[in-house]
Design an enzyme around this catalytic site. Structure first.
Site, PDB file in Angstrom:
ATOM      1  N   ALA A 159      -6.252  -0.985   5.162  1.00 15.65           N
ATOM      2  CA  ALA A 159      -6.715   0.157   4.365  1.00 15.65           C
ATOM      3  C   ALA A 159      -8.131  -0.010   3.788  1.00 15.65           C
ATOM      4  CB  ALA A 159      -5.685   0.440   3.271  1.00 15.65           C
ATOM      5  N   ASP A 185      -1.039   0.789   1.938  1.00 16.41           N
ATOM      6  CA  ASP A 185      -2.001   1.753   2.478  1.00 16.41           C
ATOM      7  C   ASP A 185      -2.190   2.961   1.567  1.00 16.41           C
ATOM      8  OD1 ASP A 185      -0.918   0.210   4.972  1.00 16.41           O
ATOM      9  OD2 ASP A 185      -2.851   1.101   5.504  1.00 16.41           O
ATOM     10  N   ARG A 233      -7.341   8.352  11.012  1.00 19.44           N
ATOM     11  CA  ARG A 233      -6.008   7.848  10.669  1.00 19.44           C
ATOM     12  C   ARG A 233      -5.563   8.529   9.362  1.00 19.44           C
ATOM     13  NH1 ARG A 233      -4.933   1.566  11.027  1.00 19.44           N
ATOM     14  NH2 ARG A 233      -2.842   2.334  11.524  1.00 19.44           N
TER      15      ARG A 233
HETATM   16  O1  MRU Z   1      -2.080  -0.302  11.043  1.00 18.61           O
HETATM   17  P1  MRU Z   1      -2.825  -1.294  10.211  1.00 18.61           P
HETATM   18  O2  MRU Z   1      -2.979  -2.622  10.856  1.00 18.61           O
HETATM   19  O3  MRU Z   1      -4.132  -0.723   9.709  1.00 18.61           O
HETATM   20  O4  MRU Z   1      -1.898  -1.494   8.928  1.00 18.61           O
HETATM   21  C1  MRU Z   1      -2.369  -2.309   7.893  1.00 18.61           C
HETATM   22  C2  MRU Z   1      -1.411  -2.512   6.793  1.00 18.61           C
HETATM   23  O5  MRU Z   1      -0.343  -1.946   6.761  1.00 18.61           O
HETATM   24  C3  MRU Z   1      -1.871  -3.366   5.659  1.00 18.61           C
HETATM   25  O6  MRU Z   1      -0.801  -4.049   5.082  1.00 18.61           O
HETATM   26  C4  MRU Z   1      -2.535  -2.491   4.579  1.00 18.61           C
HETATM   27  O7  MRU Z   1      -3.511  -1.667   5.146  1.00 18.61           O
HETATM   28  C5  MRU Z   1      -3.121  -3.279   3.492  1.00 18.61           C
HETATM   29  S1  MRU Z   1      -4.553  -4.158   3.983  1.00 18.61           S
HETATM   30  C6  MRU Z   1      -5.182  -4.968   2.654  1.00 18.61           C
END
Ligand code: MRU
Length: 349
Positions: free
Chosen positions: A52, A241, A93
């Site tokens: 995120a 997120d 996204r």
């Molecule tokens: O699909 P992704 O790899 O972007 O998902 C990421 C996550 O779910 C993380 O745990 C979240 O973004 C936190 S990152 C500090």
């Protein structure tokens, strides 16, 4: 330890964004250059840059790239191009609110200077993107400091997906807690869920922890219950997120299941996230949009067909953990607990 930054800007306002292509890890540590908005959009969409906070920073720099060609064109074309760029990047996204938060911050930075020469507005946009980048770095360090106090020497901890330096400007959120605990002299044993279907835990978290010399054991997602029952885990920490006003927290698919398992085994489940991950405009997790991804991530992961042709697939990329399963939310200002609307409002002001 890798000294290659997750992402960084090269040059002045006519420069470009360079980022680690995370789809190539852990086998290859390769950077790519993003010189147009489509390349930034594609990098976010395909998870070359992911996590995120990192996608928020990437989008902020993407806005700078978007206005490069109209800096000398006057105010109306400049703001029109800014709007188009922001809309395009926002479509990459849907779940992580940091993306929309960063884009909104960029738009507001420009709006405040309406009427000023466009080169000045463009320079301010780059300064704003750099500020978002640097603030994220600071927030991650603070999250690490606060979270480390929750862990004791010798504990086993479990995490899901990747909320490390690769998912942020640097250092991470959930992994920052482990890094800071280790830096303060505590020995932890981390269990990393591999995180189907895209294996962020196996490819990225295990790699990052190894890079920093932290004891890590990789498990398949379906092993977490057994590992907990064997008494190997005393705390769970994941990232998020998007966190609703009541504390319901969206994170990588499978996180909710881990939280349920942690509750069943009376293990505290923590979320670590900066204030940019809170969306106080939504009342509960029911309002969080959940990204649906390509079925081929499930049927053809990493170049090999693993399911029969034509099978129906459901592939949500995130789930929502209800606030009542979360023992505390570790943010840069401290630890929010109990996790409820009042405590969140009090901490975030
Ligand atoms: O699909 P992704 O790899 O972007 O998902 C990421 C996550 O779910 C993380 O745990 C979240 O973004 C936190 S990152 C500090």
């Amino acid at each position: 330890m890798s000294t290659v930054p997750t992402l960084h800007w090269i040059g002045d306002i006519q420069g470009h964004l360079r980022l680690i292509d995370q789809t190539r890890l852990p086998v290859e540590l390769i950077e790519i250059d993003c010189r147009d908005v489509e390349t930034v959009w594609e990098a976010i969409k395909t998870l070359r840059v992911r996590g995120a906070p990192a996608i928020g920073v990437a989008a902020a720099y993407g806005v700078c790239i978007g206005v490069q060609s109209v800096i000398a064109s006057g105010e109306t074309p400049f703001f029109e191009q800014l709007r188009k760029t922001a809309d395009r990047l926002a479509s990459s996204r849907p779940t992580a609110v940091n993306l929309f938060w960063a884009i909104e911050r960029m738009k507001q930075a420009a709006e405040r200077l309406r009427g000023r020469p466009t080169p000045e507005i463009a320079a301010t946009l780059l300064a704003e993107a750099r500020a978002i980048h640097e603030e994220d770095r600071q927030m991650c360090r603070a999250i690490g400091r606060h979270g480390a106090e929750l862990l004791r020497d010798g504990q086993g901890v479990l995490t899901h997906c990747n909320a490390g330096g690769l998912a942020t400007s640097d250092y991470g959120t959930a992994l920052a807690v482990f890094f800071a605990a280790a830096e303060s002299g505590k020995t932890l044993h981390v269990y990393a869920d591999e995180t189907r279907p895209l294996l962020q835990g196996a490819r990225l978290t295990a790699w990052e922890l190894q890079q920093r010399g932290i004891d890590v054991t990789l498990i398949c997602d379906n092993m977490a219950a057994q590992v907990m029952r064997e008494g190997r885990v005393q705390a769970v920490v994941t990232g998020a997120d998007r966190i609703a006003a009541n504390g319901d927290s969206a994170n990588k698919i499978g996180t909710y299941g881990v939280a349920v398992l942690a509750a069943a085994h009376k293990i505290p489940f923590y979320i670590a996230a900066p204030s940019s991950t809170f969306d106080l405009s939504i009342q509960s997790g029911r309002e969080i949009p959940i990204e649906q991804r390509d079925p081929r991530e499930v049927t053809h992961g990493f170049g090999r067909q693993t399911a029969p042709d034509g099978v129906a697939v459901y592939n949500p990329a995130f789930d929502v953990t209800p606030a009542e399963l979360i023992a505390g939310i570790i943010c840069e200002r401290g630890v929010i607990r109990p996790v409820n609307r009042e405590a969140i409002a009090a901490m975030l002001g």
